[in-house]
Design a protein around this motif. Structure first.
Motif, PDB file in Angstrom:
ATOM      1  N   VAL A 119       0.855  -1.185   0.000  1.00 31.38           N
ATOM      2  CA  VAL A 119       0.000   0.000   0.000  1.00 31.38           C
ATOM      3  C   VAL A 119       0.891   1.235   0.000  1.00 31.38           C
ATOM      4  N   PHE A 120       0.468   2.263  -0.739  1.00 31.29           N
ATOM      5  CA  PHE A 120       1.214   3.519  -0.806  1.00 31.29           C
ATOM      6  C   PHE A 120       0.205   4.668  -0.769  1.00 31.29           C
ATOM      7  N   ILE A 121       0.282   5.501   0.282  1.00 32.16           N
ATOM      8  CA  ILE A 121      -0.709   6.543   0.522  1.00 32.16           C
ATOM      9  C   ILE A 121      -0.007   7.894   0.663  1.00 32.16           C
ATOM     10  N   THR A 122      -0.619   8.942   0.119  1.00 31.38           N
ATOM     11  CA  THR A 122      -0.005  10.267   0.148  1.00 31.38           C
ATOM     12  C   THR A 122      -0.625  11.183   1.194  1.00 31.38           C
ATOM     13  N   SER A 123       0.210  12.075   1.713  1.00 28.72           N
ATOM     14  CA  SER A 123      -0.237  13.157   2.587  1.00 28.72           C
ATOM     15  C   SER A 123       0.800  14.277   2.480  1.00 28.72           C
TER      16      SER A 123
END
Length: 343
Positions: free
Chosen positions: A130-134
């Motif tokens: 999983v790869f999530i941006t912020s």
């Protein structure tokens, strides 16, 4: 002609608030046709904002270490919990200069929903990559949540976070929700807002992460070109939350000051970023000479009345679901072709 099956399969999902119903329904269609959960279809799932919530949700394990939620169940989450996520809207946001920069919605609603659905699950427990941006307001730089790093023993204290906190961070859209503050395992604070401020479409970032994962899996250097007989090892499915057609008329916009530009500017930036990344990806992952696709994007045009990211009314949700079904029907042959690659 027989298509070459990709070695590494990527799912990338845009941000877009309640319009996340559209990509959630599309993923549900792939799960239905392939008769398997998303974590068994894709090697990496990347998401921004509502796309980040979906990517996290598809990778929450149950007690048997299988998917706790199907994509269809995440569609139900939007239907059932949308009003709680976007609760406590502030009418004074529109009417009072003193509250001009207030968040429109209480953060308690979305945090309660994420607590109930994601619980104490940690990023390192994700079923697949999983790869999530912020984005960190104080450090003034992007923040990436990668399960690949969270699972590394040497980095776990710095890179492992609870999924509910990851989902809250990536969806903290300015003017909609207040920023969130979370701590790493080493008690390092991060002050975070929605990844959509720089990467509403995370496809290029997902491709970069995929190359790093693929390098670790195969031992091939990250920048190494594939051998001619190998071809490009990646296939990416990019899902948007709908391309809005709502116009901002010149005669009105030319007289706007800062207050009236705030919401339209956010909308314009997010859609502009999404479309420019799509343009880039078509060059980064072109079709093979034999016609085998390496990149496909589904992002239906949506009318003005369905374009608001925070309209969780039953009629609006019904309209978004109808638009998602229309996108499925209009792209059914393309979806079948993609399923052949993903099977």
């Amino acid at each position: 002609m027989q298509m070459t099956k990709p070695a590494f399969k990527i799912l990338s999902i845009d941000g877009g608030g309640i319009r996340g119903i559209i990509p959630a329904m599309l993923v549900a269609e792939f799960e239905r046709r392939l008769e398997k959960p998303a974590y068994k279809i894709f090697d990496l799932m990347a998401g921004t904002s509502t796309g980040g919530i979906i990517a996290c949700g598809l990778n929450i394990p149950n007690e048997k270490n299988k998917a706790k939620y199907s994509a269809a169940q995440l569609v139900e989450l939007y239907q059932k919990e949308g009003h709680r996520i976007f609760e406590g809207g502030s009418i004074k946001f529109l009417n009072s200069i003193t509250s001009l920069f207030d968040s429109s919605y209480a953060h308690s609603g979305i945090e309660q929903v994420l607590e109930e659905y994601f619980g104490e699950t940690e990023l390192k427990q994700a079923l697949k990559n999983v790869f999530i941006t912020s984005y960190d307001l104080e450090l003034r730089k992007p923040m990436y949540f990668a399960s690949r790093l969270a699972k590394e023993a040497a980095l776990e204290a710095d890179e492992n976070f609870k999924m509910k906190h990851v989902a809250r961070a990536t969806s903290a859209a300015p003017t909609f929700f207040e920023p969130t503050r979370i701590l790493s395992g080493k008690n390092i604070p991060y002050s975070l807002v929605d990844g959509g401020v720089f990467a509403n479409n995370p496809a290029v970032l997902a491709y970069t992460e995929a190359k790093e994962i693929y390098k670790e899996l195969t031992g091939r250097a990250i920048n190494a070109m594939p051998l001619p007989e190998e071809g490009i090892p990646y296939f990416m499915l990019s899902l948007g939350t709908g391309r809005a057609t709502k116009p901002y008329l010149y005669e009105e916009a030319k007289g706007w000051g800062a207050p009236k530009w705030i919401r339209p500017l956010l909308d314009i930036l997010m859609q502009g970023v999404s479309e420019s990344v799509d343009y880039q990806m078509r060059y980064i992952l072109p079709d093979a000479p034999d016609g085998t696709p390496h990149y496909r994007r589904i992002n239906p045009i949506i009318p003005e009345e369905l374009s608001e990211m925070d309209n969780a009314d039953a009629e609006n949700i019904k309209g978004l679901m109808a638009k998602a079904q229309e996108a499925i029907d209009d792209n059914t042959e393309e979806i079948d072709r993609i399923c052949e690659l993903l099977s």
